[in-house]
Design a protein around this motif. Sequence first.
Motif, PDB file in Angstrom:
ATOM      1  N   LEU A 146      26.398 -43.100   0.022  1.00  0.00           N
ATOM      2  CA  LEU A 146      25.301 -42.408   0.691  1.00  0.00           C
ATOM      3  C   LEU A 146      24.370 -43.440   1.310  1.00  0.00           C
ATOM      4  CD1 LEU A 146      24.502 -39.852  -2.166  1.00  0.00           C
ATOM      5  CD2 LEU A 146      26.262 -39.695  -0.380  1.00  0.00           C
ATOM      6  N   LEU A 147      23.934 -43.149   2.534  1.00  0.00           N
ATOM      7  CA  LEU A 147      23.156 -44.121   3.310  1.00  0.00           C
ATOM      8  C   LEU A 147      22.007 -43.432   4.023  1.00  0.00           C
ATOM      9  CD1 LEU A 147      26.372 -45.431   5.047  1.00  0.00           C
ATOM     10  CD2 LEU A 147      25.178 -46.747   3.288  1.00  0.00           C
ATOM     11  N   SER A 148      20.902 -44.175   4.216  1.00  0.00           N
ATOM     12  CA  SER A 148      19.818 -43.617   5.018  1.00  0.00           C
ATOM     13  C   SER A 148      18.738 -44.662   5.278  1.00  0.00           C
ATOM     14  CB  SER A 148      19.190 -42.411   4.308  1.00  0.00           C
ATOM     15  OG  SER A 148      18.324 -41.718   5.171  1.00  0.00           O
ATOM     16  N   ASP A 149      18.167 -44.623   6.474  1.00  0.00           N
ATOM     17  CA  ASP A 149      16.888 -45.243   6.831  1.00  0.00           C
ATOM     18  C   ASP A 149      16.834 -46.770   6.910  1.00  0.00           C
ATOM     19  OD1 ASP A 149      14.838 -42.890   6.943  1.00  0.00           O
ATOM     20  OD2 ASP A 149      16.030 -42.524   5.151  1.00  0.00           O
ATOM     21  N   LYS A 150      17.659 -47.471   6.185  1.00  0.00           N
ATOM     22  CA  LYS A 150      17.640 -48.932   6.218  1.00  0.00           C
ATOM     23  C   LYS A 150      19.052 -49.459   6.109  1.00  0.00           C
ATOM     24  CE  LYS A 150      16.054 -53.038   3.722  1.00  0.00           C
ATOM     25  NZ  LYS A 150      15.352 -53.561   2.521  1.00  0.00           N
ATOM     26  N   GLU A 151      19.442 -50.340   7.037  1.00  0.00           N
ATOM     27  CA  GLU A 151      20.759 -50.953   6.976  1.00  0.00           C
ATOM     28  C   GLU A 151      20.838 -51.860   5.753  1.00  0.00           C
ATOM     29  OE1 GLU A 151      18.902 -50.860   9.735  1.00  0.00           O
ATOM     30  OE2 GLU A 151      20.075 -49.467  10.970  1.00  0.00           O
TER      31      GLU A 151
END
Length: 216
Positions: free
Chosen positions: A5-10
């Motif tokens: 899960l990923l979001s908002d910041k690399e």
Amino acid sequence: MRLLLLSDKECPYLWDYYQPGRLSEYDLMISCGDLSASYLSFLVTLGRAPLLYVPGNHDVRYQAAPPEGCDCIDGRLVTVKGLRILGLGGSCRYSGPTYQYTERQMARRIRRLRGAVRRAGGIDLLVTHSPAEGWGDDEDYAHRGFACFLPLLDEYKPRYFIHGHVHASYGANRPRVLQRGGTTIINAYEKYVLDIPGEEMPVLPPPKRGHGWFGR
């Protein structure tokens, strides 16, 4: 099944300092928005898993150059690897119209999905950019959550509600995971690994017409 899960910041571990094989353990990748298209394209190219995404309020650039090789699930219900996944991108409106919605507009978007949800018999994962009101949101105007997500959670009780938008840096004591009834709420900020047991996901019977969060 293992989800990234990923979001908002690399995540530097997965991009700046990437080493071969770091994505091989994941069966599915999900982005909750506000990540560069090139980053998502990089992940789906080097990983072996599909990547689904919803846009965040800062993803206006996706309209001209969306992430290559990835699947946008904004305003859609899809079934991937046996999981029924509903996607709703964007945030509460605070500055402009693109990927920002009033409470009424987001409720209307939910109602438009009633046929797809009924046919699927429910949802297993709700994937959004914004959190729900009172559940992982913030007090400032730009980061408040949608109240209309709450009836959706109460009616269908998805096993997981995955969102972004609220950064971990906004508060040191901010919980990453919350529990609301049978739904686990996860803030996917930067990187979160979710392991889902491999048993068959239960299918709920469709609701009766004229009841629940769909309205009449």
